[in-house]
Design an enzyme around this catalytic site. Sequence first.
Site, PDB file in Angstrom:
ATOM      1  N   HIS A 179      33.816  57.710   6.027  1.00  0.00           N
ATOM      2  CA  HIS A 179      32.664  56.821   6.172  1.00  0.00           C
ATOM      3  C   HIS A 179      32.399  56.606   7.663  1.00  0.00           C
ATOM      4  O   HIS A 179      33.298  56.758   8.494  1.00  0.00           O
ATOM      5  CB  HIS A 179      32.932  55.479   5.504  1.00  0.00           C
ATOM      6  CG  HIS A 179      32.985  55.539   4.015  1.00  0.00           C
ATOM      7  ND1 HIS A 179      32.826  54.430   3.227  1.00  0.00           N
ATOM      8  CD2 HIS A 179      33.172  56.576   3.156  1.00  0.00           C
ATOM      9  CE1 HIS A 179      32.913  54.757   1.947  1.00  0.00           C
ATOM     10  NE2 HIS A 179      33.132  56.062   1.882  1.00  0.00           N
ATOM     11  N   CYS A 191      31.726  48.737   3.330  1.00  0.00           N
ATOM     12  CA  CYS A 191      32.304  48.738   1.989  1.00  0.00           C
ATOM     13  C   CYS A 191      33.730  48.171   2.082  1.00  0.00           C
ATOM     14  O   CYS A 191      34.242  47.944   3.180  1.00  0.00           O
ATOM     15  CB  CYS A 191      32.329  50.165   1.438  1.00  0.00           C
ATOM     16  SG  CYS A 191      33.591  51.225   2.191  1.00  0.00           S
ATOM     17  N   CYS A 248      36.069  50.316   4.365  1.00  0.00           N
ATOM     18  CA  CYS A 248      35.741  50.213   5.787  1.00  0.00           C
ATOM     19  C   CYS A 248      36.081  48.828   6.330  1.00  0.00           C
ATOM     20  O   CYS A 248      36.579  48.706   7.450  1.00  0.00           O
ATOM     21  CB  CYS A 248      34.275  50.540   6.016  1.00  0.00           C
ATOM     22  SG  CYS A 248      33.904  52.274   5.694  1.00  0.00           S
ATOM     23  N   GLU A 302      32.100  54.020   9.570  1.00  0.00           N
ATOM     24  CA  GLU A 302      32.964  53.075  10.270  1.00  0.00           C
ATOM     25  C   GLU A 302      34.337  53.673  10.532  1.00  0.00           C
ATOM     26  O   GLU A 302      34.892  53.516  11.627  1.00  0.00           O
ATOM     27  CB  GLU A 302      33.122  51.786   9.452  1.00  0.00           C
ATOM     28  CG  GLU A 302      31.832  51.016   9.239  1.00  0.00           C
ATOM     29  CD  GLU A 302      31.109  51.366   7.948  1.00  0.00           C
ATOM     30  OE1 GLU A 302      30.374  50.503   7.440  1.00  0.00           O
ATOM     31  OE2 GLU A 302      31.258  52.495   7.452  1.00  0.00           O
TER      32      GLU A 302
END
Length: 185
Positions: free
Chosen positions: A82, A112, A115, A84
């Site tokens: 992801h 999320c 993250c 991040e």
Amino acid sequence: MYDPPNRKLSQGSYSDMAAVRPAAPPFDKERAERFMWRAIELGRKGAEAGDGGPFGTVIVKDGEVVGEGWNRVVATNDPTAHGEVVAIRDACKRVKAFSLKGCELYTSGEPCPMCLSAIYWARVDRVFYGFSVQDAADVGFDDRFIYEQLAKPLDQRKIPEVQVLGGEALKVLKAYAADPKRVKY
């Protein structure tokens, strides 16, 4: 300086998360918007390249970008890639440390659960985000099931978690904890 008011969690539709967040300390809105524009652009470029969803992230320390990333789940076949997480890895590599204390993270979408966990482990001071978790859910990036699973006892989760050789694993953990030369993090 922009001083945001208290607000409900963007995930407020999840009954167990509808608490009010404390007010964030004041910040320079113009500066925040400059870095957010970069995060949004990284997300756009990554999505247009077919790397993954439109999630871009910039990590800033003392007004300088120390890490960047965008969602690369599709490009790398890595579900943890992801924006991040990619940016945290980049920043930690650049600053040569596993702690990002003193840093701010700008991400095009509210983090999320995975993250957010990485952000806490990295010790980031503050997170700025663009679209909300609900906005992401509305277009198919729905993390609601993760929040629901985390709230359940281990034996009631969709993916079973079964402890095996706990005592043996605990011996290794205790030996590590007793090592005066270990790096604490």
